[in-house]
Design an enzyme around this catalytic site. Structure first.
Site, short mmCIF file in Angstrom:
data_model
loop_
_atom_site.label_atom_id
_atom_site.label_comp_id
_atom_site.label_asym_id
_atom_site.label_seq_id
_atom_site.Cartn_x
_atom_site.Cartn_y
_atom_site.Cartn_z
N HIS A 1 0.86 -1.18 0.00
CA HIS A 1 0.00 0.00 0.00
C HIS A 1 0.89 1.23 0.00
O HIS A 1 1.84 1.29 0.77
CB HIS A 1 -0.90 -0.01 1.24
CG HIS A 1 -1.71 1.24 1.38
ND1 HIS A 1 -2.51 1.72 0.37
CD2 HIS A 1 -1.84 2.13 2.41
CE1 HIS A 1 -3.09 2.84 0.77
NE2 HIS A 1 -2.70 3.12 2.01
N HIS B 1 0.80 5.80 -1.02
CA HIS B 1 0.03 6.97 -1.46
C HIS B 1 0.80 7.63 -2.61
O HIS B 1 0.90 8.84 -2.66
CB HIS B 1 -0.18 7.96 -0.31
CG HIS B 1 -1.13 7.46 0.73
ND1 HIS B 1 -1.62 8.26 1.74
CD2 HIS B 1 -1.69 6.24 0.95
CE1 HIS B 1 -2.44 7.54 2.52
NE2 HIS B 1 -2.49 6.32 2.05
N ASP C 1 0.78 -4.92 -20.57
CA ASP C 1 1.82 -5.89 -20.22
C ASP C 1 1.63 -6.44 -18.79
O ASP C 1 2.09 -7.53 -18.48
CB ASP C 1 3.21 -5.23 -20.30
CG ASP C 1 3.75 -5.24 -21.72
OD1 ASP C 1 3.32 -6.08 -22.53
OD2 ASP C 1 4.62 -4.40 -22.01
N HIS D 1 -8.62 7.59 -1.30
CA HIS D 1 -7.52 7.07 -0.50
C HIS D 1 -6.28 6.85 -1.37
O HIS D 1 -5.53 7.79 -1.61
CB HIS D 1 -8.00 5.81 0.23
CG HIS D 1 -7.02 5.26 1.21
ND1 HIS D 1 -7.27 4.18 2.01
CD2 HIS D 1 -5.76 5.65 1.50
CE1 HIS D 1 -6.22 3.94 2.76
NE2 HIS D 1 -5.28 4.82 2.47
N TYR E 1 7.15 -14.15 -23.66
CA TYR E 1 7.95 -12.94 -23.42
C TYR E 1 9.10 -13.26 -22.46
O TYR E 1 8.92 -14.02 -21.51
CB TYR E 1 7.05 -11.86 -22.83
CG TYR E 1 7.75 -10.58 -22.49
CD1 TYR E 1 7.81 -9.52 -23.40
CD2 TYR E 1 8.34 -10.40 -21.24
CE1 TYR E 1 8.43 -8.33 -23.08
CE2 TYR E 1 8.96 -9.22 -20.91
CZ TYR E 1 9.02 -8.19 -21.83
OH TYR E 1 9.64 -7.02 -21.50
#
Ligand SMILES: [Zn+2]
Length: 254
Positions: A115, A117, A140, A191, A249
């Protein structure tokens, strides 16, 4: 001790030693993954957190809450069980621990969660918008738009806020029938983003990719306010050549 009891005791002692070694290794991995966030410019101050899980042991390791990145060590990582209890570590875990826990419980493929910001991704979250797939950089890594989960209600915010954040993410993927392995990122309205991967390092990699994709999408719309998402065949080709059953790939075995 009876011979059977003795064997059982030995097996348990060996297993717990192996588990202890694995846990120390996981703490190092999660520490390294956390340190990658400021290195990549994704966090300011102590914002942001990474966790990694040992599914067999039923434990995950997460960054402590509010400790400066310069002062962090692998030993500062906090160990949490699947009921959300701290089982090891001298610090309180990240305040977002309950969100990580819900994601691990709902999505068994996840090995690491991040997580942040980070500003470009967070600006889409604050705007309450999905990030459309505008090109191959996005395709991708993400199979379709990156979803923006709904607002939490006042009751959800005033209740078990961090747990409810996790539940709203899960609700978004279920309601929209999105495979979290194919779209390893979400935006939470008002958020910011969460990303994940098969381990903590991959989850951070996806957080870096998400930030770049969010930045490119913003600039794409600035360059052409009427731009349309890339055709589905771009999404299919670019995602599947990297992640599909016949992926080709990169180098074999990597
Ligand atoms: Zn946050």
């Amino acid at each position: 001790m009876h011979i059977v009891g003795w064997r059982k005791f030995l097996r348990k002692a060996v297993k717990s030693k192996e588990e202890a070694v694995m846990l120390e290794e996981l703490k190092k991995q999660v520490y390294e993954a956390n340190m990658e966030l400021p290195r990549r410019g994704l966090v300011t101050y102590t914002w942001g957190n990474v966790s990694g899980i040992d599914r067999e042991a039923g434990l995950f390791v997460i960054k402590p809450s509010g400790v400066d990145y310069e002062l962090l060590t692998p030993d500062d990582m906090v160990v949490i069980d699947m009921e959300g209890n701290r089982v090891e570590g001298k610090y309180n875990p990240s305040s977002d621990t309950a969100t990580h826990l819900e994601l691990y419980k709902a999505f068994p493929e996840l090995g690491g969660v991040v997580h942040t910001h980070s500003p470009w991704a967070t600006s889409w979250a604050q705007a309450g918008r999905d990030i459309p797939c505008y090109g191959t950089t996005h395709a991708d890594y993400m199979y379709g738009p990156i979803p923006c989960a709904r607002n939490l209600t006042p009751e959800e915010i005033n209740g078990e806020y961090e747990k409810n954040t996790g539940l709203v993410i899960i609700e978004t993927f279920k309601n929209r029938n999105i495979n979290p392995v194919y779209v390893p990122a979400v935006l939470c309205t008002n958020h910011g983003p969460f990303t994940w991967g098969k381990n903590a390092a991959e989850a951070v990699h996806n957080a870096v990719v998400l930030e770049e994709v969010a930045k490119m999408a913003t600039l794409t719309e600035l360059n052409n306010p009427k731009v349309q998402p890339a055709p589905d065949c771009i999404k299919e080709k670019h995602f599947m050549r990297k992640h599909g059953p016949n992926a080709y790939y990169g180098q074999p075995g990597k």
